[in-house]
Design an enzyme around this catalytic site. Structure first.
Site, PDB file in Angstrom:
ATOM      1  N   ASN A  75       4.375   2.179   8.280  1.00  6.11           N
ATOM      2  CA  ASN A  75       5.795   1.842   8.156  1.00  6.11           C
ATOM      3  C   ASN A  75       6.073   1.218   6.799  1.00  6.11           C
ATOM      4  O   ASN A  75       7.121   0.676   6.548  1.00  6.11           O
ATOM      5  CB  ASN A  75       6.212   0.878   9.264  1.00  6.11           C
ATOM      6  CG  ASN A  75       5.475  -0.427   9.114  1.00  6.11           C
ATOM      7  OD1 ASN A  75       4.265  -0.414   8.928  1.00  6.11           O
ATOM      8  ND2 ASN A  75       6.190  -1.546   9.145  1.00  6.11           N
ATOM      9  N   PHE A  76       5.043   1.303   5.911  1.00  6.94           N
ATOM     10  CA  PHE A  76       5.231   0.719   4.571  1.00  6.94           C
ATOM     11  C   PHE A  76       5.248   1.823   3.533  1.00  6.94           C
ATOM     12  O   PHE A  76       4.962   1.621   2.389  1.00  6.94           O
ATOM     13  CB  PHE A  76       4.104  -0.281   4.269  1.00  6.94           C
ATOM     14  CG  PHE A  76       2.909  -0.119   5.158  1.00  6.94           C
ATOM     15  CD1 PHE A  76       1.973   0.873   4.874  1.00  6.94           C
ATOM     16  CD2 PHE A  76       2.739  -0.872   6.312  1.00  6.94           C
ATOM     17  CE1 PHE A  76       0.879   1.067   5.705  1.00  6.94           C
ATOM     18  CE2 PHE A  76       1.647  -0.689   7.144  1.00  6.94           C
ATOM     19  CZ  PHE A  76       0.698   0.277   6.853  1.00  6.94           C
ATOM     20  N   ASP A  97      11.057  -9.697   9.438  1.00 11.62           N
ATOM     21  CA  ASP A  97      10.632  -8.430  10.061  1.00 11.62           C
ATOM     22  C   ASP A  97       9.280  -8.585  10.752  1.00 11.62           C
ATOM     23  O   ASP A  97       8.413  -7.728  10.667  1.00 11.62           O
ATOM     24  CB  ASP A  97      10.555  -7.321   8.997  1.00 11.62           C
ATOM     25  CG  ASP A  97      10.620  -5.934   9.623  1.00 11.62           C
ATOM     26  OD1 ASP A  97      10.427  -4.941   8.905  1.00 11.62           O
ATOM     27  OD2 ASP A  97      10.840  -5.866  10.854  1.00 11.62           O
ATOM     28  N   LEU A 134      -4.093   6.286   3.169  1.00 15.55           N
ATOM     29  CA  LEU A 134      -4.159   5.473   4.391  1.00 15.55           C
ATOM     30  C   LEU A 134      -3.030   5.849   5.327  1.00 15.55           C
ATOM     31  O   LEU A 134      -2.723   5.143   6.267  1.00 15.55           O
ATOM     32  CB  LEU A 134      -4.112   3.988   4.028  1.00 15.55           C
ATOM     33  CG  LEU A 134      -5.382   3.491   3.333  1.00 15.55           C
ATOM     34  CD1 LEU A 134      -5.182   2.095   2.790  1.00 15.55           C
ATOM     35  CD2 LEU A 134      -6.559   3.545   4.279  1.00 15.55           C
ATOM     36  N   GLY A 135      -2.382   6.984   5.035  1.00 15.08           N
ATOM     37  CA  GLY A 135      -1.357   7.457   5.958  1.00 15.08           C
ATOM     38  C   GLY A 135       0.005   6.850   5.660  1.00 15.08           C
ATOM     39  O   GLY A 135       0.135   5.912   4.899  1.00 15.08           O
TER      40      GLY A 135
END
Ligand SMILES: CCc1cc(O)ccc1-c1ccc2c(C(=O)Nc3ccc(C)nc3)n[nH]c2c1
Length: 298
Positions: free
Chosen positions: A25-26, A142, A21-22
Site C-alpha cells: 500500500n506504499f 493512518d 517487494l511488490g
C-alpha cells in the site's frame, strides 16, 4: 561508520537492484543491496522511487524527510537516506529493510501458530512506537495493520508512509492505501465529521488495529467489511462517511473478534470512546497491555 552514522546520501551506482517487494500500500518498493565495496557485503535496503515534479512539492518533501529522519525508535521503521538519480529530477527514498514484510501477510501466513502472547507483544511494541511518536508531537493519521511491518518473529515496527503520501507521481496524486482500502473505517468520529486528527484519534485507530490483529488480519473480518455490513454496503462513498458517523454516534462498534480475550476487547472499546477526551493515552494502554500479558503468562 556505525548504522546510526550511515551517511544519508546513497550513490546510485552502488545501489544494486535485487527484487521487487511488490506493490504494497506504499506503491512499488524494491529490495536493493547498497554495496559500495562491490563484494556483496553491503546492507539490504527498501527503496522507493519518488517523483516530485513541482518546486512546491520539493519544500513539502524536504520537510517530510526532516521529520522522518528525526524519528529514532526501535518500533518505527528507520529512514536510511536518499539516493539522487543523476540528471533526472526524481530521487529514491532508502528505508530499513524488514525481512518479513507487512503484518497482514505475516498474520495470514502464521495465524495457525501465533500465540495470544505474541500478539500482545506486537501490540505492546506498536503502543511504544505510538508513545514515542506522541512524544515527538507527531500524529500518524493512518495507523492500521497495513502500515505495520514485521522485522522478525518477535519485532514489529510502525511504518509511516508520510513521505510516500505527500509525494505525487509526476502525473496524478495518489493516496497511499491498500488498493480498495478506505481509511475512513479506521477514523475516529471527529475525523469523520470535522477531519480533526490528534493523538486521541490515533488512539481510536490503534483500537481498530488491535481488532485487525486479533482477527488475524483476515479479510473476511476486516474493519471495512464489518462496517459496510452494518451500514449497508451498497451506498455510494460520499454517504458512507455520514452513515458510519451515525452508527458510531448510536454506539455501534466493531464486534469482538472470535477467541479475543475479554480484557483485549475491553481495551479496544476504551479506544473507541466517542468523545476523544474519554479515550486512554498510549501510556495507559501500555499498562492495560502489560496486565493482559500477565494473564497470558499464568
Ligand atoms: C521504502 C518504502 C517505505 C516508505 C516509508 O515512508 C516507510 C516505509 C517504507 C517501506 C516499505 C516496505 C518495506 C519493506 C518490505 O516490504 N519488506 C518485505 C520483506 C519480505 C517480503 C516478502 N515482502 C516485503 N521493508 N522495509 C520497508 C520499508
Amino acid at each position: 561508520l556505525s548504522k546510526q552514522q550511515q551517511q544519508e546520501v546513497y550513490e546510485e551506482r552502488h545501489l544494486k537492484f535485487i527484487s521487487s517487494l511488490g506493490k504494497g500500500n506504499f506503491g512499488r518498493v524494491d529490495l536493493c543491496r547498497y554495496d559500495p565495496l562491490g563484494d556483496n557485503t553491503g546492507e539490504m535496503v527498501a527503496v522507493k522511487q519518488l517523483q516530485s515534479s513541482k518546486q512546491s512539492n520539493m519544500a513539502d518533501f524536504q520537510r517530510e524527510i526532516q521529520t522522518i529522519s528525526s524519528l529514532h525508535c526501535d518500533y518505527i521503521v528507520k529512514y536510511r537516506g536518499i539516493c539522487y538519480s543523476a540528471g533526472r529530477l526524481s530521487m529514491r527514498l532508502v528505508m530499513e529493510f524488514l525481512p518479513f514484510g507487512s503484518l497482514i501477510s505475516y498474520m495470514e501466513k502464521y495465524k495457525h501458530i501465533i500465540t495470544t502472547r505474541r500478539m500482545l507483544l506486537f501490540t505492546s511494541q506498536i503502543c511504544k512506537g505510538m508513545e514515542y511518536l506522541q512524544h515527538m508531537r507527531y500524529v500518524h493519521r493512518d495507523l492500521a495493520a497495513r502500515n505495520i511491518l514485521v522485522s522478525s518473529d518477535t519485532l514489529v515496527k510502525i511504518a509511516d508512509f508520510g513521505l510516500t503520501k505527500i509525494v505525487p507521481l509526476d502525473k496524478e496524486y495518489y493516496r497511499v492505501t491498500q488498493s480498495g482500502e478506505s481509511p475512513i473505517f479506521w477514523y475516529a468520529p471527529e475525523s469523520l465529521s470535522e477531519y480533526k486528527f490528534s493523538h486521541k484519534s490515533d488512539v481510536w485507530s490503534f483500537g481498530v488495529l488491535l481488532h485487525e490483529l486479533f482477527s488475524y488480519c483476515e479479510l473476511s473480518r476486516n474493519p471495512k467489511r464489518l462496517s459496510l455490513h452494518r451500514i449497508g454496503g451498497d451506498i455510494q462513498s460520499a454517504m458512507m462517511t455520514v452513515h458510519l458517523f451515525n452508527v458510531l454516534k448510536e454506539n455501534w462498534r466493531l464486534p469482538a473478534p472470535a477467541l479475543c480475550p475479554p480484557k483485549v476487547y475491553s481495551m479496544m472499546m476504551q479506544c473507541w470512546a466517542f468523545n476523544s477526551e474519554d479515550r486512554p493515552t498510549f501510556s495507559i494502554l501500555q499498562d492495560l497491555i502489560e496486565s493482559s500479558l500477565q494473564d497470558e503468562r499464568e
